[in-house]
Motif scaffolding. Structure first.
Motif, PDB file in Angstrom:
ATOM      1  N   VAL A  38       0.845  -1.207   0.000  1.00 35.51           N
ATOM      2  CA  VAL A  38       0.000   0.000   0.000  1.00 35.51           C
ATOM      3  C   VAL A  38       0.880   1.258   0.000  1.00 35.51           C
ATOM      4  N   LYS A  40      -0.135   4.509  -0.631  1.00 34.11           N
ATOM      5  CA  LYS A  40      -0.799   5.802  -0.386  1.00 34.11           C
ATOM      6  C   LYS A  40       0.078   6.730   0.462  1.00 34.11           C
ATOM      7  N   ASN A  61      -5.486   4.361  -2.250  1.00 33.07           N
ATOM      8  CA  ASN A  61      -6.854   4.590  -1.772  1.00 33.07           C
ATOM      9  C   ASN A  61      -7.471   5.898  -2.273  1.00 33.07           C
ATOM     10  N   ILE A  85      -8.186   0.506  -3.133  1.00 29.30           N
ATOM     11  CA  ILE A  85      -8.639   0.034  -1.824  1.00 29.30           C
ATOM     12  C   ILE A  85      -9.335   1.128  -1.015  1.00 29.30           C
ATOM     13  N   MET A 167     -13.708  -8.051   0.659  1.00 27.78           N
ATOM     14  CA  MET A 167     -12.665  -7.292   1.348  1.00 27.78           C
ATOM     15  C   MET A 167     -13.239  -6.712   2.625  1.00 27.78           C
ATOM     16  N   LEU A 169     -12.177  -4.159   6.324  1.00 25.44           N
ATOM     17  CA  LEU A 169     -11.279  -3.257   7.041  1.00 25.44           C
ATOM     18  C   LEU A 169     -11.860  -3.142   8.452  1.00 25.44           C
ATOM     19  N   MET A 199      -3.739  -6.067   7.488  1.00 23.30           N
ATOM     20  CA  MET A 199      -2.870  -4.931   7.198  1.00 23.30           C
ATOM     21  C   MET A 199      -1.584  -5.101   8.027  1.00 23.30           C
ATOM     22  N   SER A 200      -0.826  -4.020   8.172  1.00 19.87           N
ATOM     23  CA  SER A 200       0.471  -4.154   8.853  1.00 19.87           C
ATOM     24  C   SER A 200       0.382  -4.804  10.235  1.00 19.87           C
ATOM     25  N   ARG A 215      -3.079  -6.393   2.667  1.00 23.29           N
ATOM     26  CA  ARG A 215      -2.749  -5.043   2.174  1.00 23.29           C
ATOM     27  C   ARG A 215      -1.829  -4.377   3.184  1.00 23.29           C
ATOM     28  N   ILE A 216      -0.567  -4.228   2.826  1.00 19.40           N
ATOM     29  CA  ILE A 216       0.420  -3.803   3.813  1.00 19.40           C
ATOM     30  C   ILE A 216       1.156  -2.537   3.376  1.00 19.40           C
ATOM     31  N   GLY A 217       1.044  -1.512   4.220  1.00 18.64           N
ATOM     32  CA  GLY A 217       1.719  -0.249   3.938  1.00 18.64           C
ATOM     33  C   GLY A 217       2.904  -0.016   4.851  1.00 18.64           C
ATOM     34  N   THR A 218       2.624   0.421   6.082  1.00 14.51           N
ATOM     35  CA  THR A 218       3.708   0.870   6.961  1.00 14.51           C
ATOM     36  C   THR A 218       4.740  -0.216   7.296  1.00 14.51           C
ATOM     37  N   ARG A 224       3.731   6.699   7.093  1.00 16.91           N
ATOM     38  CA  ARG A 224       3.417   7.672   6.052  1.00 16.91           C
ATOM     39  C   ARG A 224       3.737   9.081   6.549  1.00 16.91           C
TER      40      ARG A 224
HETATM   41  C1  LIG Z   1      -3.845   2.268   4.435  1.00 12.49           C
HETATM   42  C2  LIG Z   1      -4.587   1.012   4.188  1.00 12.49           C
HETATM   43  C3  LIG Z   1      -3.953  -0.228   4.380  1.00 12.49           C
HETATM   44  C4  LIG Z   1      -2.533  -0.375   4.874  1.00 12.49           C
HETATM   45  O1  LIG Z   1      -2.398   0.020   6.196  1.00 12.49           O
HETATM   46  P1  LIG Z   1      -1.040  -0.200   7.002  1.00 12.49           P
HETATM   47  O2  LIG Z   1      -1.451  -0.189   8.400  1.00 12.49           O
HETATM   48  O3  LIG Z   1      -0.137   0.932   6.626  1.00 12.49           O
HETATM   49  O4  LIG Z   1      -0.476  -1.505   6.579  1.00 12.49           O
HETATM   50  C5  LIG Z   1      -4.692  -1.367   4.117  1.00 12.49           C
HETATM   51  N1  LIG Z   1      -5.966  -1.313   3.670  1.00 12.49           N
HETATM   52  C6  LIG Z   1      -6.590  -0.136   3.471  1.00 12.49           C
HETATM   53  C7  LIG Z   1      -7.986  -0.144   2.982  1.00 12.49           C
HETATM   54  C8  LIG Z   1      -5.927   1.052   3.723  1.00 12.49           C
HETATM   55  O5  LIG Z   1      -6.566   2.212   3.529  1.00 12.49           O
END
Ligand SMILES: *Cc1c(COP(=O)(O)O)cnc(C)c1O
Length: 225
Positions: A38, A40, A61, A85, A167, A169, A199-200, A215-218, A224
């Motif tokens: 991810v 964003k 996103n 997402i 999906m 959240l 997620m993370s 879905r992995i960002g941080t 961010r």
């Molecule tokens: C930002 C986001 C993520 C990733 O989140 P992290 O905690 O950074 O891994 C996953 N899914 C959705 C829908 C997001 O908006």
């Protein structure tokens, strides 16, 4: 090698290791849960670093933010798979269908109709996931579990849209496991075969509970800015 690249390579290896360990623990095949990185609000240098080390599946996103960076990156790197997402507004459907390979956040009839119309008009066929609001949070997107059958039958029977998965959240302050279980149960009940969850902070739990995509960002890119 750049500092960003070294850091991202190390974090990605760590996430992949943990993910595979979780799959093994759950008796799932290696490689059966894939990472959507991810990006964003992440700086361009970190995204380029991920591309340079071979990452190809990304999530954004906000449609406009994705449009500002991905078309140019696609000219430099092949095989990018881009997942949407975030919350999708009806007036952004045209842009989203043009840019994304997977739309994970289909959550209402109006959106389904617009997506179907745009797919027919352009011949583009992004893969589709329906987002379920398992926590019943009013500020979040996603259809309720009760509303899902009707939306699914609209997509499948009336609009001819194939739904690849579901999906979710989960609420940030709750144990995610019951939400992942609820999503898995809905998928089984309605013959949907793929789950995007985790997620993370909870991807190992999600992988153990059947996620096809996390879905992995941080955990990959750092916080961010
Ligand atoms: C930002 C986001 C993520 C990733 O989140 P992290 O905690 O950074 O891994 C996953 N899914 C959705 C829908 C997001 O908006």
């Amino acid at each position: 090698m750049s500092k960003a690249r070294k850091e991202i390579e190390a974090s990605l290896a760590k996430v992949q290791g943990r993910l595979e360990a979780a799959l093994e623990e759950a008796g799932r095949p290696a490689g059966s849960c894939r990472i959507v990185a991810v990006t964003k609000r992440q700086p361009a240098a970190r995204i380029e670093a991920a591309l340079e080390i071979g990452m190809r599946r990304f999530g954004e996103n906000v449609v406009q933010e994705a449009e500002s960076r991905w078309p140019a990156l696609r000219e430099r790197f092949d095989d990018i798979e881009l997942h949407f997402i975030g919350r999708l507004q009806s007036n952004k459907v045209k842009n989203a269908v043009a840019l994304f390979d997977v739309i994970e956040t289909l959550d209402r009839a109006k959106l389904a109709r617009r997506i179907a119309r745009e797919m027919k008009r352009t011949g583009r066929k992004p893969r589709l996931f329906i987002q379920v609001n398992t926590g019943g949070e009013p500020q979040k997107g996603g259809i309720s579990g009760e509303g899902l059958p009707e939306l699914l039958s609209l997509c499948r029977e009336e609009l001819g849209l194939e739904i690849e998965g579901l999906m979710c959240l989960p609420p940030a302050d709750e144990d995610p496991a019951p939400h992942f279980a609820a999503l898995r149960e809905l998928a089984g009940k309605h013959d949907v075969f793929s789950l995007s969850m985790g997620m993370s902070g909870d991807y190992e739990t999600a992988a153990k509970m059947g996620a096809a995509f996390v879905r992995i960002g941080t955990a990959i890119f750092g916080p961010r800015p």
